[in-house]
Design a protein around this motif. Structure first.
Motif, short mmCIF file in Angstrom:
data_model
loop_
_atom_site.label_atom_id
_atom_site.label_comp_id
_atom_site.label_asym_id
_atom_site.label_seq_id
_atom_site.Cartn_x
_atom_site.Cartn_y
_atom_site.Cartn_z
N ASN A 165 -1.40 -34.50 -12.70
CA ASN A 165 -1.40 -33.05 -12.65
C ASN A 165 -2.79 -32.49 -12.95
O ASN A 165 -3.36 -32.78 -13.99
CB ASN A 165 -0.37 -32.49 -13.63
N ILE A 166 -3.31 -31.72 -12.01
CA ILE A 166 -4.64 -31.13 -12.20
C ILE A 166 -4.54 -29.69 -12.70
O ILE A 166 -5.54 -29.06 -12.99
CB ILE A 166 -5.48 -31.18 -10.90
N HIS A 167 -3.31 -29.15 -12.79
CA HIS A 167 -3.12 -27.76 -13.19
C HIS A 167 -2.77 -27.63 -14.67
O HIS A 167 -1.94 -28.37 -15.18
CB HIS A 167 -2.02 -27.10 -12.36
N ASN A 168 -3.39 -26.65 -15.31
CA ASN A 168 -3.07 -26.25 -16.68
C ASN A 168 -2.93 -27.42 -17.64
O ASN A 168 -1.91 -27.59 -18.30
CB ASN A 168 -1.82 -25.36 -16.70
N ARG A 169 -3.98 -28.20 -17.71
CA ARG A 169 -3.99 -29.33 -18.64
C ARG A 169 -3.89 -28.82 -20.08
O ARG A 169 -4.47 -27.81 -20.43
CB ARG A 169 -5.25 -30.16 -18.43
N LYS A 170 -3.14 -29.57 -20.87
CA LYS A 170 -2.79 -29.17 -22.23
C LYS A 170 -4.03 -28.83 -23.08
O LYS A 170 -4.03 -27.86 -23.82
CB LYS A 170 -1.98 -30.30 -22.87
N TYR A 171 -5.08 -29.64 -22.97
CA TYR A 171 -6.24 -29.42 -23.85
C TYR A 171 -6.95 -28.09 -23.59
O TYR A 171 -7.72 -27.63 -24.43
CB TYR A 171 -7.22 -30.60 -23.78
N LEU A 172 -6.67 -27.45 -22.46
CA LEU A 172 -7.29 -26.15 -22.16
C LEU A 172 -6.38 -24.97 -22.49
O LEU A 172 -6.76 -23.82 -22.33
CB LEU A 172 -7.68 -26.08 -20.68
N GLU A 173 -5.18 -25.26 -22.97
CA GLU A 173 -4.18 -24.21 -23.19
C GLU A 173 -4.66 -23.10 -24.13
O GLU A 173 -4.55 -21.91 -23.81
CB GLU A 173 -2.89 -24.83 -23.73
N GLU A 174 -5.22 -23.46 -25.27
CA GLU A 174 -5.68 -22.45 -26.23
C GLU A 174 -6.79 -21.59 -25.63
O GLU A 174 -6.80 -20.37 -25.81
CB GLU A 174 -6.16 -23.09 -27.54
N ARG A 175 -7.71 -22.22 -24.92
CA ARG A 175 -8.81 -21.49 -24.30
C ARG A 175 -8.29 -20.52 -23.24
O ARG A 175 -8.76 -19.38 -23.14
CB ARG A 175 -9.82 -22.48 -23.69
N ARG A 176 -7.30 -20.95 -22.45
CA ARG A 176 -6.70 -20.07 -21.44
C ARG A 176 -6.07 -18.85 -22.11
O ARG A 176 -6.23 -17.72 -21.65
CB ARG A 176 -5.65 -20.81 -20.62
N LYS A 177 -5.37 -19.09 -23.22
CA LYS A 177 -4.73 -17.98 -23.94
C LYS A 177 -5.77 -17.00 -24.47
O LYS A 177 -5.59 -15.79 -24.39
CB LYS A 177 -3.88 -18.52 -25.10
N LEU B 279 -8.75 -16.44 -23.28
CA LEU B 279 -9.33 -15.70 -22.15
C LEU B 279 -8.37 -14.63 -21.63
O LEU B 279 -8.79 -13.54 -21.25
CB LEU B 279 -9.71 -16.66 -21.02
N ARG B 280 -7.06 -14.91 -21.64
CA ARG B 280 -6.09 -13.91 -21.18
C ARG B 280 -6.07 -12.71 -22.10
O ARG B 280 -5.87 -11.59 -21.68
CB ARG B 280 -4.68 -14.51 -21.11
N LYS B 281 -6.26 -12.98 -23.41
CA LYS B 281 -6.25 -11.88 -24.39
C LYS B 281 -7.52 -11.05 -24.32
O LYS B 281 -7.55 -9.93 -24.81
CB LYS B 281 -6.10 -12.45 -25.81
N SER B 282 -8.58 -11.61 -23.76
CA SER B 282 -9.87 -10.89 -23.76
C SER B 282 -10.44 -10.79 -22.34
O SER B 282 -11.58 -11.16 -22.11
CB SER B 282 -10.85 -11.60 -24.67
N LEU B 283 -9.61 -10.29 -21.42
CA LEU B 283 -10.08 -10.11 -20.04
C LEU B 283 -11.26 -9.14 -20.03
O LEU B 283 -11.30 -8.19 -20.81
CB LEU B 283 -8.96 -9.53 -19.17
N THR B 284 -12.19 -9.38 -19.13
CA THR B 284 -13.28 -8.41 -18.94
C THR B 284 -12.67 -7.16 -18.31
O THR B 284 -11.58 -7.23 -17.72
CB THR B 284 -14.37 -8.97 -18.02
N PRO B 285 -13.35 -6.02 -18.40
CA PRO B 285 -12.80 -4.81 -17.75
C PRO B 285 -12.54 -5.04 -16.25
O PRO B 285 -11.52 -4.56 -15.74
CB PRO B 285 -13.90 -3.77 -17.98
N ALA B 286 -13.41 -5.76 -15.57
CA ALA B 286 -13.20 -6.01 -14.13
C ALA B 286 -11.96 -6.88 -13.92
O ALA B 286 -11.16 -6.63 -13.02
CB ALA B 286 -14.43 -6.67 -13.52
N GLU B 287 -11.81 -7.93 -14.75
CA GLU B 287 -10.62 -8.79 -14.62
C GLU B 287 -9.35 -7.99 -14.88
O GLU B 287 -8.36 -8.14 -14.16
CB GLU B 287 -10.70 -9.96 -15.61
N ALA B 288 -9.37 -7.13 -15.89
CA ALA B 288 -8.19 -6.32 -16.22
C ALA B 288 -7.84 -5.38 -15.06
O ALA B 288 -6.67 -5.22 -14.72
CB ALA B 288 -8.43 -5.53 -17.51
#
Length: 120
Positions: free
Chosen positions: A4-16, A18-27
């Motif tokens: 599986n190349i998608h959403n590997r466990k070791y990146l989970e915290e970093r993804r979370k 980033l989701r909590k701190s979207l840039t204004p453009a991303e939001a």
């Protein structure tokens, strides 16, 4: 899928994070993409593929959307973005990039460009 190349466990915290701190453009773009608003396509934000976390991903289209501001204008960052795009395209994903400024100045054009990459 073999490995599986998608959403590997070791990146989970970093993804979370980033989701909590979207840039204004991303939001801004996320408001237009979430809940299948763009032609019924489901998008995910801060999705990881191999070792990379992409801004937005549409699985049904194998489409990756990346946003960038001044930070992405440096030579080193452009080299990194280029290599990253090569790897992702090598895995048969389509990568499209937009400047943050364009999201604010012409969101309609950005959405039209994104949908132009959808299969019929």
């Amino acid at each position: 899928m073999k490995n599986n190349i998608h959403n590997r466990k070791y990146l989970e915290e970093r993804r979370k994070e980033l989701r909590k701190s979207l840039t204004p453009a991303e939001a801004t773009l996320w408001k237009a993409l979430q809940r299948k608003q763009l032609k019924g396509r489901k998008f995910r934000r801060q999705h990881s593929i191999t070792n990379y976390i992409v801004d937005f991903y549409c699985a049904s289209e194998k489409l990756i959307i990346e946003l960038g501001g001044a930070y992405h204008m440096s030579f080193a960052q452009q080299n990194y973005d280029y290599e990253r795009t090569q790897v992702l395209e090598g895995l048969r994903f389509k990568v499209i990039r937009f400047e943050n400024k364009l999201v604010f100045e012409n969101l309609t054009e950005v959405l039209e460009e994104i949908s132009s990459h959808f299969k019929a």
